[in-house]
Design a protein around this motif. Structure first.
Motif, PDB file in Angstrom:
ATOM      1  N   ALA A   3       3.016  -0.817   6.611  1.00 53.12           N
ATOM      2  CA  ALA A   3       3.508  -0.397   5.296  1.00 53.12           C
ATOM      3  C   ALA A   3       2.375   0.247   4.505  1.00 53.12           C
ATOM      4  O   ALA A   3       1.201  -0.064   4.707  1.00 53.12           O
ATOM      5  CB  ALA A   3       4.063  -1.598   4.532  1.00 53.12           C
ATOM      6  N   ARG A   4       2.751   1.138   3.611  1.00 49.02           N
ATOM      7  CA  ARG A   4       1.779   1.860   2.792  1.00 49.02           C
ATOM      8  C   ARG A   4       1.222   0.939   1.707  1.00 49.02           C
ATOM      9  O   ARG A   4       1.932   0.119   1.137  1.00 49.02           O
ATOM     10  CB  ARG A   4       2.468   3.077   2.168  1.00 49.02           C
ATOM     11  CG  ARG A   4       1.582   3.985   1.341  1.00 49.02           C
ATOM     12  CD  ARG A   4       2.348   5.251   0.965  1.00 49.02           C
ATOM     13  NE  ARG A   4       3.591   4.925   0.299  1.00 49.02           N
ATOM     14  CZ  ARG A   4       3.705   4.748  -1.025  1.00 49.02           C
ATOM     15  NH1 ARG A   4       2.636   4.846  -1.798  1.00 49.02           N
ATOM     16  NH2 ARG A   4       4.879   4.468  -1.557  1.00 49.02           N
ATOM     17  N   ILE A   5      -0.072   1.091   1.419  1.00 45.20           N
ATOM     18  CA  ILE A   5      -0.713   0.307   0.358  1.00 45.20           C
ATOM     19  C   ILE A   5      -0.263   0.843  -0.997  1.00 45.20           C
ATOM     20  O   ILE A   5      -0.338   2.046  -1.271  1.00 45.20           O
ATOM     21  CB  ILE A   5      -2.245   0.374   0.472  1.00 45.20           C
ATOM     22  CG1 ILE A   5      -2.709  -0.270   1.782  1.00 45.20           C
ATOM     23  CG2 ILE A   5      -2.910  -0.304  -0.716  1.00 45.20           C
ATOM     24  CD1 ILE A   5      -4.187  -0.102   2.061  1.00 45.20           C
ATOM     25  N   LEU A   6       0.203  -0.062  -1.843  1.00 47.94           N
ATOM     26  CA  LEU A   6       0.614   0.332  -3.199  1.00 47.94           C
ATOM     27  C   LEU A   6      -0.516   0.154  -4.203  1.00 47.94           C
ATOM     28  O   LEU A   6      -0.837   1.071  -4.949  1.00 47.94           O
ATOM     29  CB  LEU A   6       1.829  -0.494  -3.645  1.00 47.94           C
ATOM     30  CG  LEU A   6       3.209  -0.043  -3.177  1.00 47.94           C
ATOM     31  CD1 LEU A   6       4.279  -0.947  -3.780  1.00 47.94           C
ATOM     32  CD2 LEU A   6       3.475   1.407  -3.573  1.00 47.94           C
ATOM     33  N   THR A   7      -1.096  -1.037  -4.236  1.00 46.45           N
ATOM     34  CA  THR A   7      -2.137  -1.308  -5.240  1.00 46.45           C
ATOM     35  C   THR A   7      -3.312  -2.051  -4.624  1.00 46.45           C
ATOM     36  O   THR A   7      -3.143  -2.878  -3.719  1.00 46.45           O
ATOM     37  CB  THR A   7      -1.588  -2.152  -6.414  1.00 46.45           C
ATOM     38  OG1 THR A   7      -1.164  -3.427  -5.927  1.00 46.45           O
ATOM     39  CG2 THR A   7      -0.425  -1.443  -7.092  1.00 46.45           C
ATOM     40  N   LEU A   8      -4.485  -1.749  -5.148  1.00 48.12           N
ATOM     41  CA  LEU A   8      -5.730  -2.465  -4.857  1.00 48.12           C
ATOM     42  C   LEU A   8      -6.384  -2.734  -6.216  1.00 48.12           C
ATOM     43  O   LEU A   8      -7.213  -1.959  -6.680  1.00 48.12           O
ATOM     44  CB  LEU A   8      -6.653  -1.623  -3.973  1.00 48.12           C
ATOM     45  CG  LEU A   8      -6.272  -1.489  -2.495  1.00 48.12           C
ATOM     46  CD1 LEU A   8      -6.995  -0.313  -1.865  1.00 48.12           C
ATOM     47  CD2 LEU A   8      -6.609  -2.774  -1.750  1.00 48.12           C
ATOM     48  N   PRO A   9      -6.000  -3.822  -6.869  1.00 53.36           N
ATOM     49  CA  PRO A   9      -6.409  -4.036  -8.254  1.00 53.36           C
ATOM     50  C   PRO A   9      -7.909  -4.210  -8.472  1.00 53.36           C
ATOM     51  O   PRO A   9      -8.407  -3.940  -9.570  1.00 53.36           O
ATOM     52  CB  PRO A   9      -5.663  -5.320  -8.651  1.00 53.36           C
ATOM     53  CG  PRO A   9      -4.596  -5.488  -7.629  1.00 53.36           C
ATOM     54  CD  PRO A   9      -5.126  -4.879  -6.378  1.00 53.36           C
ATOM     55  N   PHE A  10      -8.636  -4.652  -7.454  1.00 54.35           N
ATOM     56  CA  PHE A  10     -10.048  -4.982  -7.650  1.00 54.35           C
ATOM     57  C   PHE A  10     -10.937  -3.989  -6.909  1.00 54.35           C
ATOM     58  O   PHE A  10     -10.730  -3.701  -5.739  1.00 54.35           O
ATOM     59  CB  PHE A  10     -10.339  -6.407  -7.168  1.00 54.35           C
ATOM     60  CG  PHE A  10      -9.580  -7.463  -7.924  1.00 54.35           C
ATOM     61  CD1 PHE A  10     -10.019  -7.900  -9.163  1.00 54.35           C
ATOM     62  CD2 PHE A  10      -8.405  -7.991  -7.404  1.00 54.35           C
ATOM     63  CE1 PHE A  10      -9.312  -8.864  -9.868  1.00 54.35           C
ATOM     64  CE2 PHE A  10      -7.682  -8.960  -8.096  1.00 54.35           C
ATOM     65  CZ  PHE A  10      -8.140  -9.390  -9.335  1.00 54.35           C
ATOM     66  N   ARG A  11     -11.930  -3.489  -7.629  1.00 54.85           N
ATOM     67  CA  ARG A  11     -12.909  -2.564  -7.046  1.00 54.85           C
ATOM     68  C   ARG A  11     -14.078  -3.348  -6.444  1.00 54.85           C
ATOM     69  O   ARG A  11     -14.195  -4.557  -6.642  1.00 54.85           O
ATOM     70  CB  ARG A  11     -13.444  -1.614  -8.118  1.00 54.85           C
ATOM     71  CG  ARG A  11     -12.392  -0.796  -8.859  1.00 54.85           C
ATOM     72  CD  ARG A  11     -11.731   0.230  -7.964  1.00 54.85           C
ATOM     73  NE  ARG A  11     -10.464  -0.261  -7.407  1.00 54.85           N
ATOM     74  CZ  ARG A  11      -9.739   0.395  -6.520  1.00 54.85           C
ATOM     75  NH1 ARG A  11     -10.168   1.558  -6.040  1.00 54.85           N
ATOM     76  NH2 ARG A  11      -8.612  -0.114  -6.073  1.00 54.85           N
TER      77      ARG A  11
END
Length: 234
Positions: free
Chosen positions: A34-42
């Motif tokens: 599945a495609r990544i939607l969010t990566l909240p943390f850098r």
């Protein structure tokens, strides 16, 4: 004239090189297609246990899960009806067993899809910081490839390799003085365990030490150091 035993003095050994590592250090991957939607943390960002680290686009999986739940309900109704007919001797036992098998299969399929839906959100197993981000939003990750590396820098250990002959006097809880290259600061530590085997080629053994209680906030995993052991004099 009686002789008085003098106290034994510690003999410092030559410094040994070591490296700091986090006790909890994890590279997170997924087998979800599945495609990544969010990566909240850098990279470098802090997070708490239970925070969402990654979310995936799982609309199709969620729809399949709802369909499987509906299929389970249909088979549950069929099984209940078969059991009722069986009590009235209006159906054979084979038909009841077949209805039960169909319900078991549908229930297992629905449960498998519910697990897949839970995998659409990766949560932090512990509090820590993002050490490395290996994916981007909207990318389709490769199954099994690490997406993010997280570390808990609040609990650190020191890996050291020392001559195996030191085992004659080096014991658990032995004091160690370490000087971290990157900070220039000196810290007290103690030996917490030794490896289970000696390297027969180099005649060395891995030693693990832990920092003594105190402020080690400037120390990060991956930093290098010099460690000095004090050999007891008997």
């Amino acid at each position: 004239m009686s002789l008085v035993a003098l106290p034994a003095f510690a003999q410092p050994e030559p410094p040994t090189r070591g490296v700091v590592r986090a006790v909890r250090d994890a590279s997170v991957a997924t087998d979800l297609n599945a495609r990544i939607l969010t990566l909240p943390f850098r990279e470098g960002a802090s997070f708490n246990a239970g925070d969402t680290l990654i979310t995936f686009d799982c609309d199709r999986t969620q729809a399949e899960s709802r369909a499987a739940d509906a299929e389970t309900s249909i088979n549950r109704i069929a099984l209940d009806n078969a059991q009722l007919l069986d009590k009235r001797h209006a159906i054979g036992r084979v038909e009841v067993q077949a209805a039960k098998a169909r319900w078991d299969k549908a229930h297992a399929s629905a449960e498998a899809l519910r697990i897949r839906v839970r995998d659409c959100r990766i949560v932090a197993p512990f509090s820590g910081r993002v050490a490395e981000l290996r994916a981007r939003e909207h990318e389709m990750p490769v199954a099994g490839q690490p997406l993010i590396r997280i570390v808990d820098a609040s609990t650190l250990e020191i890996d050291l390799i020392v001559p195996s002959v030191w085992l004659a006097w080096l014991r658990t809880a032995a004091p160690v003085t370490v000087k971290v290259d990157e900070t220039g600061q000196t810290y007290a530590a103690t030996v917490v365990r030794t490896a289970a085997a000696v390297d027969p080629v180099s005649q060395t053994i891995r030693i693990t030490a832990a920092f003594a209680p105190g402020d080690t906030s400037a120390v990060l995993p991956g930093m290098s150091l010099n460690a000095t052991f004090e050999r007891p004099s008997y």
